[in-house]
Scaffold this motif. Structure first.
Motif, PDB file in Angstrom:
ATOM      1  N   GLN A  19      12.280 -14.172  12.417  1.00 37.77           N
ATOM      2  CA  GLN A  19      11.089 -14.909  12.770  1.00 37.77           C
ATOM      3  C   GLN A  19       9.927 -13.936  12.934  1.00 37.77           C
ATOM      4  OE1 GLN A  19      11.986 -17.361  16.195  1.00 37.77           O
ATOM      5  NE2 GLN A  19      11.812 -19.153  14.897  1.00 37.77           N
ATOM      6  N   ALA A  20       9.233 -13.672  11.852  1.00 38.53           N
ATOM      7  CA  ALA A  20       8.076 -12.798  11.867  1.00 38.53           C
ATOM      8  C   ALA A  20       7.356 -13.005  10.558  1.00 38.53           C
ATOM      9  CB  ALA A  20       8.494 -11.332  12.024  1.00 38.53           C
ATOM     10  N   GLN A  21       6.110 -12.517  10.480  1.00 40.51           N
ATOM     11  CA  GLN A  21       5.356 -12.640   9.245  1.00 40.51           C
ATOM     12  C   GLN A  21       5.473 -11.386   8.399  1.00 40.51           C
ATOM     13  OE1 GLN A  21       1.338 -13.720  10.180  1.00 40.51           O
ATOM     14  NE2 GLN A  21       1.809 -15.885  10.036  1.00 40.51           N
ATOM     15  N   GLN A  22       6.064 -10.350   8.926  1.00 46.43           N
ATOM     16  CA  GLN A  22       6.045  -9.090   8.218  1.00 46.43           C
ATOM     17  C   GLN A  22       7.257  -8.231   8.578  1.00 46.43           C
ATOM     18  OE1 GLN A  22       3.043  -5.591   8.782  1.00 46.43           O
ATOM     19  NE2 GLN A  22       2.008  -7.220   7.631  1.00 46.43           N
ATOM     20  N   ILE A  23       7.820  -7.576   7.580  1.00 45.73           N
ATOM     21  CA  ILE A  23       8.844  -6.565   7.781  1.00 45.73           C
ATOM     22  C   ILE A  23       8.211  -5.218   7.455  1.00 45.73           C
ATOM     23  CG2 ILE A  23      10.977  -5.609   6.867  1.00 45.73           C
ATOM     24  CD1 ILE A  23      12.015  -8.379   6.447  1.00 45.73           C
ATOM     25  N   GLN A  24       8.385  -4.243   8.327  1.00 46.85           N
ATOM     26  CA  GLN A  24       7.781  -2.935   8.155  1.00 46.85           C
ATOM     27  C   GLN A  24       8.833  -1.854   8.317  1.00 46.85           C
ATOM     28  OE1 GLN A  24       4.275  -2.313  10.498  1.00 46.85           O
ATOM     29  NE2 GLN A  24       4.050  -0.157   9.893  1.00 46.85           N
ATOM     30  N   ARG A  25       8.834  -0.887   7.393  1.00 45.31           N
ATOM     31  CA  ARG A  25       9.766   0.226   7.426  1.00 45.31           C
ATOM     32  C   ARG A  25       9.016   1.523   7.149  1.00 45.31           C
ATOM     33  NH1 ARG A  25      12.183  -3.275   9.298  1.00 45.31           N
ATOM     34  NH2 ARG A  25      14.268  -4.091   8.810  1.00 45.31           N
ATOM     35  N   GLN A  26       9.419   2.583   7.839  1.00 47.81           N
ATOM     36  CA  GLN A  26       8.859   3.905   7.602  1.00 47.81           C
ATOM     37  C   GLN A  26       9.797   4.672   6.679  1.00 47.81           C
ATOM     38  OE1 GLN A  26       5.889   4.423   9.226  1.00 47.81           O
ATOM     39  NE2 GLN A  26       5.534   6.259   7.995  1.00 47.81           N
ATOM     40  N   LEU A  27       9.270   5.108   5.525  1.00 48.35           N
ATOM     41  CA  LEU A  27      10.054   5.833   4.533  1.00 48.35           C
ATOM     42  C   LEU A  27       9.439   7.217   4.339  1.00 48.35           C
ATOM     43  CD1 LEU A  27      10.413   2.935   1.923  1.00 48.35           C
ATOM     44  CD2 LEU A  27      12.025   3.558   3.726  1.00 48.35           C
ATOM     45  N   GLY A  28       9.798   8.165   5.197  1.00 49.98           N
ATOM     46  CA  GLY A  28       9.201   9.493   5.130  1.00 49.98           C
ATOM     47  C   GLY A  28       7.722   9.413   5.478  1.00 49.98           C
ATOM     48  N   LYS A  33       5.609  -2.297   3.749  1.00 53.65           N
ATOM     49  CA  LYS A  33       5.485  -3.599   4.405  1.00 53.65           C
ATOM     50  C   LYS A  33       5.798  -4.708   3.403  1.00 53.65           C
ATOM     51  CE  LYS A  33       1.822  -1.976   7.504  1.00 53.65           C
ATOM     52  NZ  LYS A  33       0.401  -2.123   7.901  1.00 53.65           N
ATOM     53  N   LEU A  34       6.522  -5.706   3.879  1.00 56.22           N
ATOM     54  CA  LEU A  34       6.843  -6.892   3.093  1.00 56.22           C
ATOM     55  C   LEU A  34       6.525  -8.099   3.966  1.00 56.22           C
ATOM     56  CD1 LEU A  34       8.213  -8.134   0.524  1.00 56.22           C
ATOM     57  CD2 LEU A  34      10.363  -8.037   1.809  1.00 56.22           C
ATOM     58  N   GLY A  35       5.680  -9.005   3.486  1.00 56.92           N
ATOM     59  CA  GLY A  35       5.277 -10.107   4.350  1.00 56.92           C
ATOM     60  C   GLY A  35       4.785 -11.319   3.602  1.00 56.92           C
ATOM     61  N   THR A  36       4.494 -12.372   4.370  1.00 59.13           N
ATOM     62  CA  THR A  36       4.024 -13.631   3.803  1.00 59.13           C
ATOM     63  C   THR A  36       2.507 -13.724   3.797  1.00 59.13           C
ATOM     64  OG1 THR A  36       4.203 -14.684   5.975  1.00 59.13           O
ATOM     65  CG2 THR A  36       6.098 -14.862   4.498  1.00 59.13           C
ATOM     66  N   THR A  37       1.813 -12.730   4.375  1.00 54.47           N
ATOM     67  CA  THR A  37       0.362 -12.693   4.354  1.00 54.47           C
ATOM     68  C   THR A  37      -0.087 -11.330   3.834  1.00 54.47           C
ATOM     69  OG1 THR A  37       0.296 -11.911   6.647  1.00 54.47           O
ATOM     70  CG2 THR A  37       0.120 -14.286   6.289  1.00 54.47           C
ATOM     71  N   PRO A  38      -1.298 -11.228   3.247  1.00 52.19           N
ATOM     72  CA  PRO A  38      -1.786  -9.934   2.788  1.00 52.19           C
ATOM     73  C   PRO A  38      -1.863  -8.958   3.948  1.00 52.19           C
ATOM     74  CG  PRO A  38      -3.185 -11.709   1.977  1.00 52.19           C
ATOM     75  CD  PRO A  38      -2.263 -12.309   2.987  1.00 52.19           C
ATOM     76  N   THR A  39      -1.488  -7.697   3.730  1.00 49.48           N
ATOM     77  CA  THR A  39      -1.443  -6.726   4.816  1.00 49.48           C
ATOM     78  C   THR A  39      -2.699  -5.874   4.902  1.00 49.48           C
ATOM     79  OG1 THR A  39      -0.364  -5.097   3.381  1.00 49.48           O
ATOM     80  CG2 THR A  39       1.063  -6.573   4.639  1.00 49.48           C
ATOM     81  N   ARG A  40      -3.513  -5.844   3.869  1.00 50.91           N
ATOM     82  CA  ARG A  40      -4.692  -4.993   3.867  1.00 50.91           C
ATOM     83  C   ARG A  40      -5.857  -5.673   4.576  1.00 50.91           C
ATOM     84  NH1 ARG A  40      -3.946  -0.110   4.123  1.00 50.91           N
ATOM     85  NH2 ARG A  40      -1.804  -0.012   3.460  1.00 50.91           N
ATOM     86  N   SER A  41      -6.462  -4.973   5.509  1.00 54.26           N
ATOM     87  CA  SER A  41      -7.526  -5.582   6.305  1.00 54.26           C
ATOM     88  C   SER A  41      -8.717  -5.999   5.449  1.00 54.26           C
ATOM     89  CB  SER A  41      -7.979  -4.607   7.394  1.00 54.26           C
ATOM     90  OG  SER A  41      -8.444  -3.386   6.832  1.00 54.26           O
ATOM     91  N   MET A  42      -9.320  -5.086   4.716  1.00 53.70           N
ATOM     92  CA  MET A  42     -10.502  -5.419   3.932  1.00 53.70           C
ATOM     93  C   MET A  42     -10.145  -6.298   2.738  1.00 53.70           C
ATOM     94  SD  MET A  42     -13.070  -4.213   5.485  1.00 53.70           S
ATOM     95  CE  MET A  42     -13.360  -3.060   6.822  1.00 53.70           C
ATOM     96  N   ALA A  43      -9.056  -5.978   2.054  1.00 51.47           N
ATOM     97  CA  ALA A  43      -8.662  -6.766   0.892  1.00 51.47           C
ATOM     98  C   ALA A  43      -8.366  -8.204   1.291  1.00 51.47           C
ATOM     99  CB  ALA A  43      -7.444  -6.144   0.213  1.00 51.47           C
ATOM    100  N   GLN A  44      -7.704  -8.378   2.416  1.00 51.85           N
ATOM    101  CA  GLN A  44      -7.374  -9.725   2.866  1.00 51.85           C
ATOM    102  C   GLN A  44      -8.626 -10.496   3.237  1.00 51.85           C
ATOM    103  OE1 GLN A  44      -5.047  -9.822   6.432  1.00 51.85           O
ATOM    104  NE2 GLN A  44      -4.996 -12.047   6.533  1.00 51.85           N
ATOM    105  N   LEU A  61       2.510  -0.513   0.070  1.00 51.85           N
ATOM    106  CA  LEU A  61       3.030   0.830   0.263  1.00 51.85           C
ATOM    107  C   LEU A  61       1.856   1.765   0.522  1.00 51.85           C
ATOM    108  CD1 LEU A  61       5.617   2.611   0.200  1.00 51.85           C
ATOM    109  CD2 LEU A  61       5.084   3.084  -2.205  1.00 51.85           C
ATOM    110  N   SER A  62       1.855   2.434   1.670  1.00 50.84           N
ATOM    111  CA  SER A  62       0.747   3.323   2.013  1.00 50.84           C
ATOM    112  C   SER A  62       1.265   4.693   2.435  1.00 50.84           C
ATOM    113  CB  SER A  62      -0.089   2.716   3.147  1.00 50.84           C
ATOM    114  OG  SER A  62       0.692   2.497   4.299  1.00 50.84           O
ATOM    115  N   HIS A  63       0.424   5.712   2.239  1.00 49.74           N
ATOM    116  CA  HIS A  63       0.764   7.095   2.580  1.00 49.74           C
ATOM    117  C   HIS A  63      -0.042   7.525   3.800  1.00 49.74           C
ATOM    118  CE1 HIS A  63       1.185  11.510   2.092  1.00 49.74           C
ATOM    119  NE2 HIS A  63       2.327  11.195   1.510  1.00 49.74           N
ATOM    120  N   LEU A  64       0.465   8.513   4.511  1.00 49.83           N
ATOM    121  CA  LEU A  64      -0.205   8.995   5.706  1.00 49.83           C
ATOM    122  C   LEU A  64      -1.606   9.537   5.422  1.00 49.83           C
ATOM    123  CD1 LEU A  64       2.710  10.829   7.577  1.00 49.83           C
ATOM    124  CD2 LEU A  64       1.686   8.613   8.124  1.00 49.83           C
TER     125      LEU A  64
END
Length: 239
Positions: A19-28, A33-44, A61-64
């Motif tokens: 029960q959430a709108q987003q799954i988030q994982r840190q890969l190195g 992020k995988l979700g039902t809504t756009p994750t980018r602030s400006m793009a959304q 997928l974003s980099h540090l």
């Protein structure tokens, strides 16, 4: 004068069994992020179309160092009256500190199952003390769109987020309406209040444009309807 119409809609979004709108994982050094809504602030907020079907979602997928890319599908095209739509984007964001930052990017709109040219948009904006302000320019052969966007964050008295969007559209070919006059450009706008409540996302939206009557035959803007409309949405995500 057109009376506002009150629309009630509830959407159920189905994905994995959390029960959430987003799954988030840190890969190195990467954040996935995988979700039902756009994750980018400006793009959304600026240019990503709202969901148009019961099944929608995307990944990011974003980099540090600030670079990111992703894809969002407002419609998966699973129902008979819908078609697959894909928004693919890439961009860069940077925060000077916790109060100030900026973001720029490029997005590609496509409908793989339909013939016709794809369209592109550039966007950018700044975030200041929790509020976001930005703009976008979308180049489409049929409709060149300029958009301004402001997300003022949470209003203290209403305990709700407040966003404003204003767009100007210039048609590639003027549209002739019933009385013989032509529409070559129009503007539209929306005001939105949103807040979570008991696991449900509540949204109250007012939208309108400067077209009315037969002029609405030329409308193809950021809103679902041409004339004055008040929409209430209650959305629960099962994810």
């Amino acid at each position: 004068m057109t009376r506002p119409i009150l629309l009630l809609s509830a959407a159920l979004l189905f994905s994995a069994a959390l029960q959430a709108q987003q799954i988030q994982r840190q890969l190195g050094d990467f954040d996935f992020k995988l979700g039902t809504t756009p994750t980018r602030s400006m793009a959304q907020g600026l240019i990503s179309p709202s969901a148009v079907g019961a099944f929608h979602g995307g990944l990011d997928l974003s980099h540090l160092n600030g670079w990111y890319l992703g894809q969002y599908a407002p419609s998966m095209g699973l129902s008979p009256d819908s078609t697959l739509r894909l928004d693919s984007y890439m961009g860069y964001q940077h925060h000077f500190d916790s109060t100030l930052g900026y973001e720029v990017g490029l997005i590609h709109y496509s409908q793989p199952n339909l013939s016709g040219p794809d369209s592109y948009a550039v966007y950018g904006g700044i975030s200041v003390y929790g509020s976001r302000f930005g703009g976008a320019l979308r180049d489409n052969p049929d409709n060149r769109t300029s958009t301004l966007f402001a997300d003022l964050g949470q209003l203290p008295l209403l305990d709700a987020d407040f966003t404003v969007k204003l767009a100007h559209h210039r048609l590639g070919t003027p549209f002739t309406i019933g009385d013989g006059s032509q529409v070559s450009a129009f503007s539209d706008w929306s005001l939105e209040l949103s807040r979570p409540w008991l696991g449900i996302d509540l949204n109250l939206i007012y939208s309108n444009s400067n077209l009315s009557g037969s002029g609405c035959d030329a409308y193809a803007g950021i809103n679902a309807y041409c004339e004055s409309v008040v929409t209430f949405k209650a959305q629960r995500s099962f994810f």
